[in-house]
Each structure stands twice: as C-alpha cells, then as structure tokens.
Design a protein around this motif. Structure first.
Motif, short mmCIF file in Angstrom:
data_model
loop_
_atom_site.label_atom_id
_atom_site.label_comp_id
_atom_site.label_asym_id
_atom_site.label_seq_id
_atom_site.Cartn_x
_atom_site.Cartn_y
_atom_site.Cartn_z
N ARG A 1 -2.57 1.46 11.32
CA ARG A 1 -3.41 1.86 10.30
C ARG A 1 -3.57 3.23 9.80
O ARG A 1 -4.18 3.89 9.22
CB ARG A 1 -4.61 1.39 10.63
CG ARG A 1 -4.94 -0.19 10.51
CD ARG A 1 -6.35 -0.65 10.62
NE ARG A 1 -6.47 -1.98 10.78
CZ ARG A 1 -6.26 -2.84 9.31
NH1 ARG A 1 -6.51 -2.18 8.31
NH2 ARG A 1 -6.23 -4.18 9.55
N TYR B 1 -8.65 6.89 5.78
CA TYR B 1 -9.43 6.07 6.58
C TYR B 1 -9.11 6.75 8.00
O TYR B 1 -7.94 7.25 8.10
CB TYR B 1 -8.54 4.58 6.78
CG TYR B 1 -8.97 3.53 5.68
CD1 TYR B 1 -9.94 2.54 5.86
CD2 TYR B 1 -8.61 3.78 4.30
CE1 TYR B 1 -10.43 1.77 4.93
CE2 TYR B 1 -9.46 2.99 3.29
CZ TYR B 1 -10.17 1.95 3.58
OH TYR B 1 -10.49 1.07 2.73
N PHE C 1 -12.21 -2.65 2.84
CA PHE C 1 -10.66 -3.14 3.36
C PHE C 1 -10.98 -3.43 4.94
O PHE C 1 -11.47 -2.44 5.64
CB PHE C 1 -9.76 -1.90 3.11
CG PHE C 1 -8.31 -2.07 3.36
CD1 PHE C 1 -7.51 -2.39 2.27
CD2 PHE C 1 -7.72 -2.58 4.48
CE1 PHE C 1 -6.17 -2.88 2.33
CE2 PHE C 1 -6.65 -2.85 4.66
CZ PHE C 1 -5.69 -3.02 3.65
N THR C 2 -10.82 -4.64 5.16
CA THR C 2 -11.11 -5.12 6.50
C THR C 2 -9.91 -4.72 7.76
O THR C 2 -8.79 -4.77 7.14
CB THR C 2 -11.43 -6.38 6.65
OG1 THR C 2 -10.22 -7.30 5.64
CG2 THR C 2 -12.71 -6.52 5.61
N LEU D 1 0.81 -1.12 -0.14
CA LEU D 1 0.06 0.13 -0.14
C LEU D 1 0.89 1.07 0.18
O LEU D 1 1.91 1.24 0.49
CB LEU D 1 -0.89 -0.10 1.34
CG LEU D 1 -1.97 -1.24 1.23
CD1 LEU D 1 -2.47 -1.54 2.60
CD2 LEU D 1 -3.10 -0.99 0.29
N TRP E 1 -9.53 -11.02 2.25
CA TRP E 1 -9.86 -9.99 2.91
C TRP E 1 -10.68 -10.29 4.06
O TRP E 1 -10.97 -9.39 5.10
CB TRP E 1 -10.99 -9.06 1.86
CG TRP E 1 -10.06 -8.70 0.69
CD1 TRP E 1 -10.44 -9.11 -0.81
CD2 TRP E 1 -9.11 -7.75 0.58
NE1 TRP E 1 -9.67 -8.60 -1.49
CE2 TRP E 1 -8.62 -7.69 -0.83
CE3 TRP E 1 -8.39 -6.90 1.44
CZ2 TRP E 1 -7.56 -6.76 -1.36
CZ3 TRP E 1 -7.33 -6.01 0.82
CH2 TRP E 1 -6.96 -6.01 -0.23
N GLN F 1 -3.14 4.94 6.46
CA GLN F 1 -4.09 4.39 5.30
C GLN F 1 -5.00 5.76 4.91
O GLN F 1 -5.80 6.16 4.92
CB GLN F 1 -5.07 3.65 5.88
CG GLN F 1 -4.15 2.04 5.98
CD GLN F 1 -5.48 1.02 6.27
OE1 GLN F 1 -5.95 0.86 7.61
NE2 GLN F 1 -5.83 0.32 5.08
N ASN G 1 -9.09 -3.89 -3.52
CA ASN G 1 -10.29 -4.37 -2.95
C ASN G 1 -11.67 -3.78 -3.60
O ASN G 1 -12.50 -4.41 -3.76
CB ASN G 1 -10.37 -4.38 -1.47
CG ASN G 1 -10.19 -3.06 -1.02
OD1 ASN G 1 -9.06 -2.35 -1.27
ND2 ASN G 1 -10.95 -2.54 -0.39
N TYR G 2 -11.43 -2.49 -4.03
CA TYR G 2 -12.70 -1.72 -4.43
C TYR G 2 -12.97 -1.82 -5.90
O TYR G 2 -11.76 -1.68 -6.53
CB TYR G 2 -12.57 -0.02 -3.99
CG TYR G 2 -13.36 0.01 -2.64
CD1 TYR G 2 -14.81 0.23 -2.51
CD2 TYR G 2 -12.63 0.23 -1.41
CE1 TYR G 2 -15.51 0.28 -1.41
CE2 TYR G 2 -13.37 0.30 -0.40
CZ TYR G 2 -14.73 0.33 -0.20
OH TYR G 2 -15.60 0.76 0.87
#
Length: 684
Positions: free
Chosen positions: A310, A303, A426-427, A155, A186, A313, A400-401
């Motif tokens: 995280r 995010y 996104f988990t 990422l 995911w 993100q 993922n999207y």
C-alpha cells in the motif's frame, strides 16, 4: 417545475463559436477524422485526451474589446498506441465544415517526464492479464480464492524508480473478493497481495505476496434493505418551488443571474470550468471582471499506510484518471432540487468519437437564510433581506469515491467552492491490536476485521484572477497582537500585518488560523471610492497540507500540495498543478517548474493555486457508505465595492416564503415608538 437542458457542446452553425466555448460534437468528429488520417495513426492507437487548446488570454480579451481578430479554434489531442506504448501530444486546428483543420504540432513522449493518462481500455484489460499469471493464481489459491470470485482493482502506479518500470506503462493491482454479483467487493479486501502490470506488454512485472490476512466477512451492501434497517418514515416532504421560474437566464454557455455573468464550460480532465466571472454595476452598466477561469485542476488522494502492498497508494484523480469523463448524469429530486437548468457535456471516447453525458451539470437557486438585517433602537427601522445563492455543480465517481463540486455565487459578491465527498472507503484488512494492545497506527477499524486506511483529499483550485483587470497582486494579511506599552497602555490593541507577495519563488504560503491568515487579491491600479485598491480576499479553510515526508516520491510529484497557496504569472501552458503528464511522473513538473524562474507577481497577470481538502481518519459511521464530508474555500469582495452591494435586494413579500422580492414589505418596517422604545429599554 421547470427543467431546462442545454448541450454545452451545441453550436449555432451560422455563428463562429466563442474562443472559449466547449468543443461541440461536430468539432470532435472533425478532430477524429483529421487525426485518424495521420500516417502514424494505427489500429491500436487510442485517444487518451481531447480538449480545447485555449488561446492566450490577451488574444481573447483583445477580440472581446474589438481590438483583435477572432482567435483560431484549436484542440489538444493526446494519443497512445496500445500495442507499442508510443505516446504523442498534439495540437490541431479544428477548422470548420468548409475549411479542414490541420496538425500544428506533435511532441513524442519518451516517458521520462510521465505517461499519458490511464485509459479505460487499460483498466478493463487488467483482470485478464493477472488471471494469466501463474504466480497470481497460486497466491489466490493459497488464500482459498480463484480468479472467478475476485475483483481486480487497477490503480495508478506512482513513481518509485523501479528499474523494470522505466519507460513502461505500469498499473498496480489490488484484489477484493466478491461473493456474488450484487455483493459490494470493497467489504472484502484480499490484503497482502499486489501485482504490478505492464499494460502494453500485458505482463506482470512484479508480484508482492507479503502476508496472509483474513479476508473480512462483513457486509458492505449498503443498498440491501436488510442492512439498511426499517425506513425512517417520520420525514415529511419539503417542496421547493419558484412559481415565476428561476431568476437566471441562459444563452448557450453564458449565464446571467442578479449582477453576475459568467460562462459554463466542461473539460474531460477538469470537469466543470467557470469562465469570465464578472459583476455588472447596476448604476453604470459596466461589467467588472473578477475571475477569468476557475476550475479544479488537480486532485490528490495520498494514503498513509506504509505496508508493502500500500505504500504506493497516491492517486491524482484529474491528471491520471481524467475524472471529468466519470461525470454522473444528474437526476431531479436526487442530485438537484428546485427549478433546475441542466447542461449536457460532450466528450470524445478513446476512439475519438463524440458522446454526451446528459444532465452533467446542474444549476439552480437556493434560499440561504438572512442576507442582512437590523432593528434600530433609535429610528425604529426594522429591515431584513433574505439571501439566495446560485449553485453550479457536478458529481463524478472515481472508483470507490464520489465527489461533488459546487460553485456558489451570492448576492453580495461572494464566491465559494465546496467539495462534497461521499461514496465508499478504500478498504484494507485490519491487522488487529499489537502485542501491547495498541491499535494499528495507519488505519481505523470500521467494521469487524475491516480497515479504513488514513488518507487525505487535496484539491487544487486554479484561479486565474482578473480583479478589475489583469494587473493584480496578492497581500498576505495576518492578525497582529500589539504589546502593552506606550500607546497601548491597557493592552487591548491589535492590528493587522500586510505582506505583499512579490515573486513566484516566495509565493508558497500556508494557512494559519491562529493569526486569521487570508490572502487579498488586489488591483493596485484601480482604486475604490475610498482611494484604496479594489480587491477580493481568499479565505482558506485551514487543514493539513500533504503529510508525506518532504523527501518522499509523492512530495516531489505534488509540490503544489505542500502549501495552501502558490501564485504564478499567467502562462497559458501552465494548466495543471502537478504538470501535464502526471501518471508515473518522477516529480519536478507542475508548480515546481512554474515557479523555478521566480517571475514577478506584483501588479502582474497572475494565477492563484489554492490547495484545500480534508485529512480523513475513517470512522465506523463512514461504513458501508460515507455520509457527505465537506471542504471549501471562499472569495469575498474586500474594497471591490464602496458599500454593501446587496442594499438593493428587495424585501420578501408577505405572501411568499421564498428568498426573493415580493409584493409586500412585511420584512421592512420604518418608525414606530413602540419598536424603538422596546429595543431602547433592553439597551438600558
């Protein structure tokens, strides 16, 4: 059913291409051959971006008006040496089969103002890099995992002023467990663990091993019939046909439909680009320009989870990832329904070789209900017209999207852009309730033990306006309550307040539904039949702007997302709301830099930058695959026409259920005492 395909990059070798035409395969090949022959090009040099370097608007318009030469075809080429990290931004003349091109300029980037976009080759190298790091392997082992049953997701890094990252190309890595090859990872985030990777030296610069959270065991296999359950078998077919074919015509990249003309283009970074949207006046035959260029120039996904693995993100899917290259090949009956015209898209891979995404862009007509209607109580007139719209769309999958971008043109002159969001969340691992029974404040629990972190999707639409010409201005129009008093004794009055935006520095505006805020793009030098400036109105869909703290890194990197609107004076070098080099950019580029000189925008050649998009608090219903969510904005004519421009749309025919002209006029009725009397009776 008719399916037509056009290669956007196909060129007639006997005719010079339009200055704004998409790059053709032979042009990509000439660019590759020119660049690979340069003395600084090495075996480890990769093409990070190749796209059309568009000529100045005034040059294109002068050529179209017969007042200037055909502008030279140029390309912008960004190069990255995978071994050394050396990055350059180059402009080349493309030349022709008969006349070779040439290198026109080179800028060597030092990384202080951002890095080139992330390469697919860098993504693909990540798993091997972290697998060779003993700390990563040990952290997985402590969790009962191995590098063999974990998927590494690389990422973009953002910018956080970490000393060891200065001048280096960094990706951040999260892990997901995969039980077997068909298992969607995911569903199984390995939370609390992250690696920071230097892709040039192929080393882990920092490992974050913050906490051990259970890996969620829920299934995310939305394509498994066992999870889908019994099929819904009560749905009957819907068949869409146009027996006489579609109403549009296509010549190369130029499309005509109804009163509309425009050009369809494609760019590796922005995806679908619409150029030179214009309305043809049927009475005079004059073509009236509205938008010179329209695209989604940036897309930010910030995010809101501040946890140690995280907080960083924040993804710029156009500037960091070049989301145009992930465009889907669309399929009839799945992505597009009806009488379809497909456009192929030609791009360059990271070795500079051209390749084609077949059916990358879909175009078709859709019925859109009632266009206008009235049953008159006095004359007995009873008329209805049906609306239709032309749809130009593409879908791209970024990790993922999945994102669909749909541009709609309507018979009444309306223009809309709609984003459709689907795919997989996104988990994270959901940490559970706190000691006092409160939910985790930064994510939803979407399945047992599985979190969906709160986030936003903020799209930037770059709208290079030419409403009846290049001299445009923007008025902010609000509803204004009028206090009860003299002249408004009964307190029923309300009016509007108009504020002209005069300079770039004061152009940052926020939507406000409480006052019905809209922005009118007008041409002060062109008046309609009522003596007022012709114009279009931008109707925003009110939603939060960037929610991160104004002093945060992401707010500095994405000032465009802190407002719904900015307006700048046209500059061909100002293409992207977050700047040219977004990956690891510290901030201060893009809109921040564009408005710094506070240039005048009243009656000038202007560009609108409109931010729109949803804030997502994920639901259980969004798992394991999201139903489509929507975000859009609308441009409607406001004084651009002297009357309803759709008066001449024929009534639907009695033998047709489609939204078009037919042989009959059963939707148009004039006269008749019964009709007039019936309606008048209800009026009494």
């Amino acid at each position: 059913m008719t399916i037509v395909e056009t290669d956007l990059a196909a060129a007639d070798p006997t005719t010079p291409p339009h200055p704004l035409a998409s790059l053709a395969a032979d042009e990509f090949t000439r660019i590759r051959d020119l660049v690979t022959a340069l003395p600084d090009f090495t075996a480890t040099t990769r093409f990070a971006y190749v796209g059309l370097d568009e000529p100045h608007k005034r040059e294109v318009l002068a050529w179209q008006d017969g007042e200037g030469p055909l502008p030279e075809r140029r390309a912008r080429v960004m190069l990255l040496d995978m071994a050394t990290g050396r990055s350059t931004d180059n402009v080349v003349s493309i030349g022709s089969a008969e006349a070779p091109g040439a290198l026109l300029s080179t800028v060597v980037l030092d990384g202080s103002r951002g890095q080139l976009p992330v390469l697919i080759e860098e993504f693909e190298a990540i798993a091997d890099i972290v697998a060779a790091d003993e700390r990563w392997v040990a952290a997985l082992s402590r969790r009962g995992l191995t590098v063999q049953n974990v998927i590494c997701v690389p990422l973009s890094a953002g910018y956080y002023d970490f000393p060891e990252e200065e001048g280096r190309r960094i990706l951040r890595v999260l892990a997901f467990k995969q039980e077997y090859p068909e298992d969607h990872p995911w569903a199984h985030p390995v939370d609390g663990l992250s690696a920071y990777v230097d892709t040039a030296t192929r080393s882990v610069t920092r490992l974050i091993d913050a906490t051990d959270l259970p890996v969620p065991a829920t299934s995310g296999n939305f394509d498994d019939p066992a999870l889908q359950g019994p099929p819904l078998d009560t749905l009957k077919p819907i068949v869409i046909t146009q027996p006489e074919g579609p109403s549009f015509t296509v010549e190369g990249e130029t499309v005509s439909w109804g009163n509309w003309t425009f050009q369809v283009g494609f760019d590796t970074r922005e995806g679908l680009v619409l150029r030179q949207l214009a309305w043809t006046d049927q009475a005079t035959g004059a073509s009236r320009p509205i938008i010179y260029r329209a695209s989604i120039d940036e897309m930010l996904v910030p995010y809101g989870d501040p946890s140690p693995v995280r907080f960083w993100q924040n993804y710029f899917d156009t500037g960091e990832y070049l989301f145009g290259r992930f465009t889907n090949s669309l399929a009839l009956g799945c992505d597009c329904v009806g009488e379809i015209h497909y456009f192929d898209a030609t791009l360059a891979d990271e070795l500079g070789n051209p390749y084609t995404i077949s059916n990358g862009i879909c175009m078709h007509e859709e019925d859109f209900g009632t266009l206008w209607k009235h049953s008159d109580m006095f004359t007995g007139s009873n008329e209805t017209r049906r609306s239709r719209r032309l749809v130009i769309s593409f879908f791209t999958t970024v990790g993922n999207y999945d994102y669909g971008f749909y541009w709609y043109l309507y018979l009444d002159g309306t223009i809309e852009c709609e984003a459709k969001l689907t795919g997989i969340l996104f988990t994270s691992a959901y940490p559970g309730l706190s000691a006092d029974g409160a939910d985790y404040p930064y994510a939803s629990e979407v399945a047992p033990g599985l979190g969906g972190p709160y986030h936003q999707h903020l799209f930037s639409a770059r709208l290079d306006m030419t409403v009846d010409g290049v001299a445009n201005a923007v008025d902010e129009v609000d509803v204004v309550r009028v206090p009860i008093g003299e002249g408004n004794e009964h307190g029923n009055a309300f009016t509007k307040g108009v504020t002209r935006l005069t300079t770039e520095g004061t152009s940052g505006r926020v939507a406000d539904a409480s006052v019905g805020r809209a922005w009118h793009i007008v041409n002060p030098s062109t008046l309609n039949g009522l003596g007022r400036p012709t114009g279009y109105v931008l109707l925003p869909q009110e939603a939060p702007t960037l929610l991160a703290d104004p002093s945060s890194s992401i707010a500095k990197r994405a000032e465009f997302a802190t407002k719904h609107l900015f307006v700048t004076a046209y500059d061909p070098a100002e293409r992207y709301a977050a700047g040219d080099f977004v990956h690891q950019n510290p901030g201060g580029d893009g809109i921040t830099r564009f408005i710094a000189d506070d240039a005048p925008i009243d009656g000038e050649d202007i560009v609108l930058w409109h931010t729109f998009g949803p804030t997502h608090f994920p639901r259980p219903e969004d798992w394991p695959v999201m139903p489509v969510d929507y975000a859009k904005f609308t441009l409607k004519p406001y004084g651009f026409f002297d009357r309803n421009p759709a008066l001449n749309v024929p009534a639907p025919g009695s033998s047709s259920s489609s939204s078009g002209a037919g042989a009959g006029d059963h939707c148009a009725h004039h006269g008749g005492d019964d009709v007039a009397g019936h309606v008048t009776g209800h009026a009494h």
